[in-house]
Design an enzyme around this catalytic site. Sequence first.
Site, PDB file in Angstrom:
ATOM      1  N   LYS A  48       0.818  -1.210   0.000  1.00 48.29           N
ATOM      2  CA  LYS A  48       0.000   0.000   0.000  1.00 48.29           C
ATOM      3  C   LYS A  48       0.857   1.268   0.000  1.00 48.29           C
ATOM      4  O   LYS A  48       0.389   2.342  -0.317  1.00 48.29           O
ATOM      5  CB  LYS A  48      -0.880   0.028   1.266  1.00 48.29           C
ATOM      6  CG  LYS A  48      -1.806  -1.146   1.401  1.00 48.29           C
ATOM      7  CD  LYS A  48      -2.490  -1.109   2.798  1.00 48.29           C
ATOM      8  CE  LYS A  48      -3.176  -2.406   3.061  1.00 48.29           C
ATOM      9  NZ  LYS A  48      -3.583  -2.504   4.494  1.00 48.29           N
ATOM     10  N   GLY A  49       2.118   1.112   0.400  1.00 50.06           N
ATOM     11  CA  GLY A  49       2.955   2.280   0.667  1.00 50.06           C
ATOM     12  C   GLY A  49       3.111   3.255  -0.491  1.00 50.06           C
ATOM     13  O   GLY A  49       3.188   4.465  -0.287  1.00 50.06           O
ATOM     14  N   GLU A 104       7.672   2.297  -6.235  1.00 51.50           N
ATOM     15  CA  GLU A 104       7.806   1.879  -4.837  1.00 51.50           C
ATOM     16  C   GLU A 104       7.906   3.133  -3.952  1.00 51.50           C
ATOM     17  O   GLU A 104       8.323   4.197  -4.413  1.00 51.50           O
ATOM     18  CB  GLU A 104       9.066   0.993  -4.729  1.00 51.50           C
ATOM     19  CG  GLU A 104       9.418   0.485  -3.374  1.00 51.50           C
ATOM     20  CD  GLU A 104       8.382  -0.428  -2.734  1.00 51.50           C
ATOM     21  OE1 GLU A 104       7.241   0.040  -2.536  1.00 51.50           O
ATOM     22  OE2 GLU A 104       8.714  -1.565  -2.382  1.00 51.50           O
ATOM     23  N   ASP A 105       7.524   2.970  -2.701  1.00 48.98           N
ATOM     24  CA  ASP A 105       7.608   4.122  -1.788  1.00 48.98           C
ATOM     25  C   ASP A 105       9.032   4.376  -1.312  1.00 48.98           C
ATOM     26  O   ASP A 105       9.510   5.509  -1.297  1.00 48.98           O
ATOM     27  CB  ASP A 105       6.667   3.937  -0.576  1.00 48.98           C
ATOM     28  CG  ASP A 105       6.870   2.600   0.146  1.00 48.98           C
ATOM     29  OD1 ASP A 105       7.680   1.763  -0.309  1.00 48.98           O
ATOM     30  OD2 ASP A 105       6.185   2.386   1.172  1.00 48.98           O
ATOM     31  N   ASP A 108      14.889   0.100   0.955  1.00 49.49           N
ATOM     32  CA  ASP A 108      15.641  -0.001   2.196  1.00 49.49           C
ATOM     33  C   ASP A 108      16.723  -1.075   1.981  1.00 49.49           C
ATOM     34  O   ASP A 108      17.754  -0.803   1.375  1.00 49.49           O
ATOM     35  CB  ASP A 108      14.627  -0.365   3.291  1.00 49.49           C
ATOM     36  CG  ASP A 108      15.190  -0.328   4.687  1.00 49.49           C
ATOM     37  OD1 ASP A 108      15.752   0.697   5.073  1.00 49.49           O
ATOM     38  OD2 ASP A 108      15.065  -1.333   5.407  1.00 49.49           O
ATOM     39  N   LYS A 136      17.149   4.588   0.767  1.00 48.37           N
ATOM     40  CA  LYS A 136      18.092   4.585   1.899  1.00 48.37           C
ATOM     41  C   LYS A 136      19.303   3.743   1.500  1.00 48.37           C
ATOM     42  O   LYS A 136      19.406   2.579   1.912  1.00 48.37           O
ATOM     43  CB  LYS A 136      17.453   3.918   3.125  1.00 48.37           C
ATOM     44  CG  LYS A 136      16.333   4.662   3.795  1.00 48.37           C
ATOM     45  CD  LYS A 136      15.919   3.846   5.026  1.00 48.37           C
ATOM     46  CE  LYS A 136      14.616   4.285   5.616  1.00 48.37           C
ATOM     47  NZ  LYS A 136      14.098   3.350   6.635  1.00 48.37           N
ATOM     48  N   PHE A 157      13.284   5.963  10.352  1.00 46.10           N
ATOM     49  CA  PHE A 157      11.995   5.378   9.959  1.00 46.10           C
ATOM     50  C   PHE A 157      11.003   6.504   9.678  1.00 46.10           C
ATOM     51  O   PHE A 157      10.682   7.301  10.550  1.00 46.10           O
ATOM     52  CB  PHE A 157      11.458   4.431  11.039  1.00 46.10           C
ATOM     53  CG  PHE A 157      10.329   3.593  10.529  1.00 46.10           C
ATOM     54  CD1 PHE A 157      10.573   2.470   9.747  1.00 46.10           C
ATOM     55  CD2 PHE A 157       9.014   3.949  10.788  1.00 46.10           C
ATOM     56  CE1 PHE A 157       9.531   1.700   9.233  1.00 46.10           C
ATOM     57  CE2 PHE A 157       7.958   3.189  10.280  1.00 46.10           C
ATOM     58  CZ  PHE A 157       8.217   2.066   9.510  1.00 46.10           C
ATOM     59  N   ASP A 164       3.423   3.938   6.234  1.00 47.81           N
ATOM     60  CA  ASP A 164       2.759   3.714   7.521  1.00 47.81           C
ATOM     61  C   ASP A 164       3.713   3.258   8.604  1.00 47.81           C
ATOM     62  O   ASP A 164       4.843   2.863   8.339  1.00 47.81           O
ATOM     63  CB  ASP A 164       1.705   2.618   7.377  1.00 47.81           C
ATOM     64  CG  ASP A 164       2.338   1.220   7.280  1.00 47.81           C
ATOM     65  OD1 ASP A 164       3.301   1.060   6.511  1.00 47.81           O
ATOM     66  OD2 ASP A 164       1.881   0.303   7.993  1.00 47.81           O
ATOM     67  N   ARG A 170      -0.580   6.930   7.069  1.00 48.56           N
ATOM     68  CA  ARG A 170      -0.499   6.969   5.603  1.00 48.56           C
ATOM     69  C   ARG A 170      -1.091   8.261   5.041  1.00 48.56           C
ATOM     70  O   ARG A 170      -0.712   8.712   3.970  1.00 48.56           O
ATOM     71  CB  ARG A 170      -1.243   5.784   4.990  1.00 48.56           C
ATOM     72  CG  ARG A 170      -0.605   4.428   5.244  1.00 48.56           C
ATOM     73  CD  ARG A 170      -1.242   3.386   4.322  1.00 48.56           C
ATOM     74  NE  ARG A 170      -0.998   2.024   4.767  1.00 48.56           N
ATOM     75  CZ  ARG A 170       0.102   1.316   4.504  1.00 48.56           C
ATOM     76  NH1 ARG A 170       1.073   1.855   3.810  1.00 48.56           N
ATOM     77  NH2 ARG A 170       0.235   0.083   4.923  1.00 48.56           N
TER      78      ARG A 170
HETATM   79  P1  5GP Z   1      13.228  -3.439   1.579  1.00 49.81           P
HETATM   80  O1  5GP Z   1      12.761  -4.736   1.011  1.00 49.81           O
HETATM   81  O2  5GP Z   1      13.936  -2.555   0.582  1.00 49.81           O
HETATM   82  O3  5GP Z   1      14.030  -3.642   2.839  1.00 49.81           O
HETATM   83  O4  5GP Z   1      11.965  -2.717   2.149  1.00 49.81           O
HETATM   84  C1  5GP Z   1      11.101  -1.999   1.375  1.00 49.81           C
HETATM   85  C2  5GP Z   1       9.799  -1.775   2.108  1.00 49.81           C
HETATM   86  O5  5GP Z   1      10.008  -1.613   3.511  1.00 49.81           O
HETATM   87  C3  5GP Z   1       9.155  -0.489   1.670  1.00 49.81           C
HETATM   88  O6  5GP Z   1       8.331  -0.701   0.565  1.00 49.81           O
HETATM   89  C4  5GP Z   1       8.388  -0.071   2.897  1.00 49.81           C
HETATM   90  O7  5GP Z   1       7.126  -0.682   2.900  1.00 49.81           O
HETATM   91  C5  5GP Z   1       9.196  -0.603   4.049  1.00 49.81           C
HETATM   92  N1  5GP Z   1      10.058   0.444   4.625  1.00 49.81           N
HETATM   93  C6  5GP Z   1      11.394   0.555   4.563  1.00 49.81           C
HETATM   94  N2  5GP Z   1      11.838   1.650   5.205  1.00 49.81           N
HETATM   95  C7  5GP Z   1      10.726   2.256   5.692  1.00 49.81           C
HETATM   96  C8  5GP Z   1      10.504   3.462   6.432  1.00 49.81           C
HETATM   97  O8  5GP Z   1      11.412   4.236   6.790  1.00 49.81           O
HETATM   98  N3  5GP Z   1       9.208   3.755   6.742  1.00 49.81           N
HETATM   99  C9  5GP Z   1       8.157   2.959   6.365  1.00 49.81           C
HETATM  100  N4  5GP Z   1       6.950   3.349   6.720  1.00 49.81           N
HETATM  101  N5  5GP Z   1       8.329   1.830   5.667  1.00 49.81           N
HETATM  102  C10 5GP Z   1       9.594   1.479   5.329  1.00 49.81           C
END
Ligand code: 5GP
Length: 186
Positions: A48-49, A104-105, A108, A136, A157, A164, A170
């Site tokens: 949903k992000g 994508e939002d 990470d 990030k 974060f 969220d 959100r």
């Molecule tokens: P990754 O697979 O790259 O570790 O994670 C990606 C997902 O983790 C993002 O789509 C998001 O949903 C969540 N995420 C990573 N960092 C943050 C953050 O700082 N805040 C929020 N709300 N979600 C995050």
Amino acid sequence: MENNCVMYNDLDGILYTREQLAEAVKKLGQQITKDYEGKKPVMICILKGASVFFVDLIREIDLPLEIDFMVVSSYGASTKSSGEVKMVKDLDRSINGRDVIIVEDIVDSGMTLSFLKRTLLGRGANSLRIATLMDKPARRRVELTVDYSCFEIPDAFVVGYGLDYNETYRNLPDVGILSPRIYADK
Ligand code: 5GP
């Protein structure tokens, strides 16, 4: 929404205002319009992000395009990735031969997008790029090329503008840093 609403009390500060977000999204829309001239890309929103970013971004792209949605497993009520990615809702249509842009939002560890990239390329996409609102890079655990990114952010974060914590925040129009006191010991 005014920024004196109660949810703002849970923030350690605003990282990007709604005006800064709108400006960055507009710029990205113009870039994609230029890069995909003469093409009809399929834009995939990772729910949903990315939802709020996505609906703003597609309206800044001056091209015929199609949209589709995917749901992948998220952090749940934690602020750290489990490293496991699970597809919860797949695309409605084939992307064989199409030019695909995953929206994508935030990137990470990169685990979610590297899983999605592998999956979608395996379905015969003609091209595949990644567009993210935030990145990030310091937290990356897998190698991943991010083609479009509006903001590089530090290791904090963040919530708001679709992002969220435990399904809340959100609808904040700005992106803020969530105070660790909200998620400490959870
Ligand atoms: P990754 O697979 O790259 O570790 O994670 C990606 C997902 O983790 C993002 O789509 C998001 O949903 C969540 N995420 C990573 N960092 C943050 C953050 O700082 N805040 C929020 N709300 N979600 C995050």
